[in-house]
Structure formats: C-alpha cells, structure tokens
Design an enzyme around this catalytic site. Structure first.
Site, mmCIF file in Angstrom:
data_model
loop_
_atom_site.group_PDB
_atom_site.id
_atom_site.type_symbol
_atom_site.label_atom_id
_atom_site.label_comp_id
_atom_site.label_asym_id
_atom_site.label_seq_id
_atom_site.Cartn_x
_atom_site.Cartn_y
_atom_site.Cartn_z
ATOM 1 N N HIS A 131 6.736 -7.229 -2.574
ATOM 2 C CA HIS A 131 6.639 -6.550 -1.279
ATOM 3 C C HIS A 131 7.672 -7.117 -0.300
ATOM 4 O O HIS A 131 7.580 -6.883 0.909
ATOM 5 C CB HIS A 131 5.255 -6.752 -0.663
ATOM 6 C CG HIS A 131 4.140 -6.070 -1.396
ATOM 7 N ND1 HIS A 131 4.205 -4.771 -1.824
ATOM 8 C CD2 HIS A 131 2.910 -6.509 -1.768
ATOM 9 C CE1 HIS A 131 3.072 -4.440 -2.421
ATOM 10 N NE2 HIS A 131 2.271 -5.484 -2.410
ATOM 11 N N LYS A 169 0.795 -1.232 0.000
ATOM 12 C CA LYS A 169 0.000 0.000 0.000
ATOM 13 C C LYS A 169 0.831 1.287 0.000
ATOM 14 O O LYS A 169 0.378 2.328 0.468
ATOM 15 C CB LYS A 169 -0.994 0.052 1.173
ATOM 16 C CG LYS A 169 -1.811 -1.196 1.383
ATOM 17 C CD LYS A 169 -2.276 -1.844 0.119
ATOM 18 C CE LYS A 169 -3.437 -1.162 -0.557
ATOM 19 N NZ LYS A 169 -3.814 -1.914 -1.806
ATOM 20 N N SER A 227 -4.124 3.060 4.631
ATOM 21 C CA SER A 227 -4.397 2.372 3.368
ATOM 22 C C SER A 227 -4.425 0.852 3.565
ATOM 23 O O SER A 227 -5.290 0.145 3.028
ATOM 24 C CB SER A 227 -3.328 2.767 2.341
ATOM 25 O OG SER A 227 -3.613 2.185 1.108
ATOM 26 N N TYR A 273 6.418 8.210 -2.025
ATOM 27 C CA TYR A 273 5.048 8.449 -2.504
ATOM 28 C C TYR A 273 4.731 9.944 -2.458
ATOM 29 O O TYR A 273 4.162 10.498 -3.401
ATOM 30 C CB TYR A 273 4.088 7.658 -1.605
ATOM 31 C CG TYR A 273 2.622 7.821 -1.942
ATOM 32 C CD1 TYR A 273 2.000 6.961 -2.837
ATOM 33 C CD2 TYR A 273 1.859 8.817 -1.342
ATOM 34 C CE1 TYR A 273 0.652 7.100 -3.129
ATOM 35 C CE2 TYR A 273 0.510 8.966 -1.635
ATOM 36 C CZ TYR A 273 -0.080 8.100 -2.538
ATOM 37 O OH TYR A 273 -1.426 8.244 -2.829
ATOM 38 N N GLU A 328 -6.866 9.951 -10.424
ATOM 39 C CA GLU A 328 -8.236 10.011 -10.967
ATOM 40 C C GLU A 328 -8.353 9.170 -12.234
ATOM 41 O O GLU A 328 -9.381 8.511 -12.459
ATOM 42 C CB GLU A 328 -8.634 11.457 -11.269
ATOM 43 C CG GLU A 328 -8.800 12.344 -10.038
ATOM 44 C CD GLU A 328 -7.484 12.720 -9.341
ATOM 45 O OE1 GLU A 328 -6.396 12.527 -9.948
ATOM 46 O OE2 GLU A 328 -7.549 13.172 -8.184
ATOM 47 N N LYS A 384 -8.186 6.697 -2.079
ATOM 48 C CA LYS A 384 -8.124 8.163 -1.989
ATOM 49 C C LYS A 384 -6.909 8.728 -2.714
ATOM 50 O O LYS A 384 -6.969 9.797 -3.302
ATOM 51 C CB LYS A 384 -8.079 8.608 -0.535
ATOM 52 C CG LYS A 384 -9.421 8.602 0.143
ATOM 53 C CD LYS A 384 -9.499 9.654 1.210
ATOM 54 C CE LYS A 384 -10.895 9.735 1.784
ATOM 55 N NZ LYS A 384 -10.896 10.362 3.109
ATOM 56 N N MET A 404 -6.258 6.591 -13.110
ATOM 57 C CA MET A 404 -6.045 5.171 -12.795
ATOM 58 C C MET A 404 -7.266 4.567 -12.111
ATOM 59 O O MET A 404 -7.548 3.388 -12.248
ATOM 60 C CB MET A 404 -4.797 5.003 -11.921
ATOM 61 C CG MET A 404 -3.517 5.125 -12.751
ATOM 62 S SD MET A 404 -1.998 4.898 -11.808
ATOM 63 C CE MET A 404 -2.137 3.219 -11.228
HETATM 64 S S1 PPS Z 1 -0.674 -2.935 -3.275
HETATM 65 O O1 PPS Z 1 -1.917 -3.718 -3.041
HETATM 66 O O2 PPS Z 1 0.229 -3.029 -2.136
HETATM 67 O O3 PPS Z 1 -0.010 -3.264 -4.518
HETATM 68 O O4 PPS Z 1 -1.178 -1.442 -3.327
HETATM 69 P P1 PPS Z 1 -0.410 -0.193 -3.931
HETATM 70 O O5 PPS Z 1 -0.859 0.024 -5.321
HETATM 71 O O6 PPS Z 1 1.064 -0.289 -3.678
HETATM 72 O O7 PPS Z 1 -0.927 0.982 -2.980
HETATM 73 C C1 PPS Z 1 -2.264 1.368 -2.973
HETATM 74 C C2 PPS Z 1 -2.309 2.784 -2.459
HETATM 75 O O8 PPS Z 1 -1.702 3.641 -3.423
HETATM 76 C C3 PPS Z 1 -2.672 4.535 -3.937
HETATM 77 N N1 PPS Z 1 -2.433 4.781 -5.361
HETATM 78 C C4 PPS Z 1 -2.215 6.001 -5.857
HETATM 79 N N2 PPS Z 1 -2.115 7.202 -5.267
HETATM 80 C C5 PPS Z 1 -1.898 8.271 -6.078
HETATM 81 N N3 PPS Z 1 -1.786 8.185 -7.421
HETATM 82 C C6 PPS Z 1 -1.898 6.995 -8.042
HETATM 83 N N4 PPS Z 1 -1.799 6.921 -9.353
HETATM 84 C C7 PPS Z 1 -2.116 5.825 -7.250
HETATM 85 N N5 PPS Z 1 -2.237 4.495 -7.528
HETATM 86 C C8 PPS Z 1 -2.437 3.879 -6.352
HETATM 87 C C9 PPS Z 1 -3.989 3.819 -3.702
HETATM 88 O O9 PPS Z 1 -5.079 4.709 -3.797
HETATM 89 C C10 PPS Z 1 -3.735 3.273 -2.312
HETATM 90 O O10 PPS Z 1 -3.685 4.308 -1.321
HETATM 91 P P2 PPS Z 1 -4.963 4.827 -0.506
HETATM 92 O O11 PPS Z 1 -4.418 5.790 0.513
HETATM 93 O O12 PPS Z 1 -5.594 3.639 0.129
HETATM 94 O O13 PPS Z 1 -5.843 5.526 -1.492
#
Ligand code: PPS
Length: 268
Positions: free
Chosen positions: A81, A54, A111, A166, A203, A231, A205
C-alpha cells in the site's frame, strides 16, 4: 486433525497508533520496520500489486509480510500500500512490473471506514464525519488517497506500471483480466479468462476461505462488525454520504486531481 494457526492463546490486541515516516502516517509496526522495508531487495521478475488500502487488490494470494516475502521462490507476487515515493528503490532498479489499482475516493473511504472498525489493529476510526475529515486531510494510515493515486499515475509514464481502476474491473472483469495478461506477456484462452472471472467474482471470493480472511481470528478481524468481503460494489457511498459530504469530496477531487487527467467514476 489438529490445525495450528499460530494465533492460539492470543490476547486481545490494542488499536495501533500512527507514526509518520517522511510525513506519511503509518501503523507503528510498519514505521518501526521502516529500514527493512526501504532496504527490501526486489527481484527482476517480481510482480508488485499496489493500491491505497481498500481499493480491491483482488489478490489475497499476494504476499504481505517481509519474512515471508524474502523466503518465497520466484516469480513472486507481492502487494503493497506504499505511496510511490516510499517504495523501496530496488523495485525501480530491477525494473519490476507493477500493477496499480485505484478506486474512487468515496467508495474507498466507505470501505476504509468499515475496515478501521473491524480490524482491531487499526487506530480508532472516530465517527463518520471525523473519519472523512481525516481521509481528506491525509491523516489515515498510508496517508493521502489523493497523493497516492496521483503519485502512481505520474509514475506510470516512467516505469512499467499498469494502472487499473476498480470500477473498470467491476464493469467488465474479462476485459481487465486481458489487460493484465497482455501486460504480463501472457496469452489467455477464453475459457481460462472465464475461469478467472468466476474465481474473482465478489460472491465467490466472499465464500472462499482462501480469500475471505475467515482464518484471521476475530480478535483481529471482527467480521461480525463488518465482513472483510463487505459489499464489493461501485456506488455504496450513496448509502453513507450526506449531500454536504459528497459535495466536499467532489470539490476536493476537482482541486486535488484537477491538474492530472485522472478521472474516477463513482457509479456505473
Ligand atoms: S486491503 O485490506 O486494503 O487489502 O483490502 P482490499 O482487498 O484492497 O479492498 C477491500 C475492498 O475490495 C472489495 N473486494 C472486491 N470487490 C469486488 N470484487 C472482488 N472480487 C473483491 N475483492 C475485494 C472488498 O469487498 C472491499 O470493498 P468494500 O466496498 O468494503 O466491500
């Protein structure tokens, strides 16, 4: 058209239990496959993207799943991971390039909590307070966030590892994309960078079926509980942490990250 997804006729799944490998808790499936994971053969031109769960791998096209990884042609983009000490030695032997993405502990924990809820293959999350205690104690799947971010941080001085945050990506995606390009020895013209910025915007993705995991059945990812693309912000932790919880995390960060020069931003 009759699209087969491979999920047809699927039974509801059971929440996983955690099984330790070298004192790190993993989902039972991962632990059961450990010999194969450890023996995984990397190729010199593999690119590996690593994160604690996450942290925003931003790479849903990266491959997870051993069978798939073994059969796809080079150059491969793989994701993992794994904490640094448990990565297959082959990646070091082949001197593969690795991109590590770290996210501040508070947003990462929020998350992860939502993901534990919506992903029916994860263990029971418990309540928010219990989840945070488990996060701090390194008792969640893939182990301690602190050991993870620190272990990879130290490894970057010995291996070709690009360590990204991030929060930096959210702040200035074009700048971070240029860092990736430089690390990979690529020259990207501005219009291409701009296109990447557009495609990787949260938005977009969230709407893109190739990146929003809408193809995973709700028996596994119940996106009515919490969407996978939830989010995508820095500072959402403020909506979830009490003052006491926040102070506990600040103390833990000071104690456990204090020895490194690793600094996280919890707001922009
Ligand atoms: S996983 O399951 O571990 O592979 O998840 P991962 O994709 O690494 O992490 C998910 C969180 O990253 C946010 N996310 C993004 N944030 C901003 N921009 C983009 N493009 C984006 N893609 C994934 C995703 O929303 C999860 O965070 P939270 O805070 O829950 O929204």
């Amino acid at each position: 058209m009759d699209h087969k997804t491979g999920w047809e006729g699927m039974e509801p799944i059971k929440r996983a239990e955690l099984v330790d490998v070298d004192s790190i808790p993993f989902l039972k499936n991962t632990a059961d496959n450990w010999q194969r994971l450890w023996a995984f053969k990397a190729r010199p031109n593999d690119l590996l993207i690593c994160t604690y769960p996450k942290a925003g791998q931003l790479s849903p096209s990266g491959v997870s799943g051993l069978e798939q990884a073994e059969t796809i042609p080079s150059p491969r983009t793989l994701k993992s991971h794994l904490p640094v000490q448990l990565l297959s030695p082959s990646f070091w032997e082949q001197n593969c390039k690795i991109i590590y993405v770290a996210r501040n502990a508070k947003d990462n924990a929020v998350s992860y909590f939502h993901f534990y809820h919506m992903n029916k293959g994860m263990p029971e999350p418990g309540n928010w307070d219990e989840f945070l205690e488990n996060f701090l104690a390194g008792k969640l799947a893939w182990g301690s966030w602190f050991d993870h971010v620190c272990g990879w941080w130290e490894a970057k001085d010995r291996h070709p590892i690009l360590y990204l945050f991030y929060e930096d990506m959210k702040e200035d995606p074009a700048r971070e994309i240029q860092k990736v390009a430089q690390f990979l020895g690529l020259q990207l013209p501005d219009p291409v960078v701009n296109q990447i910025v557009q495609h990787t915007m949260f938005e977009n993705m969230k709407l893109n079926p190739k990146t929003n995991y809408s193809s995973v059945p709700s028996l596994v990812f119940d996106q009515t509980v919490s969407p996978f693309m939830r989010k995508g912000t820095v500072g959402d932790w403020k909506e979830h942490f009490t003052v006491a919880q926040s102070e506990r995390f600040d103390d833990a960060c000071e104690r456990l990250l204090g020895g490194s020069n690793l600094i996280f931003r919890t707001q922009l």
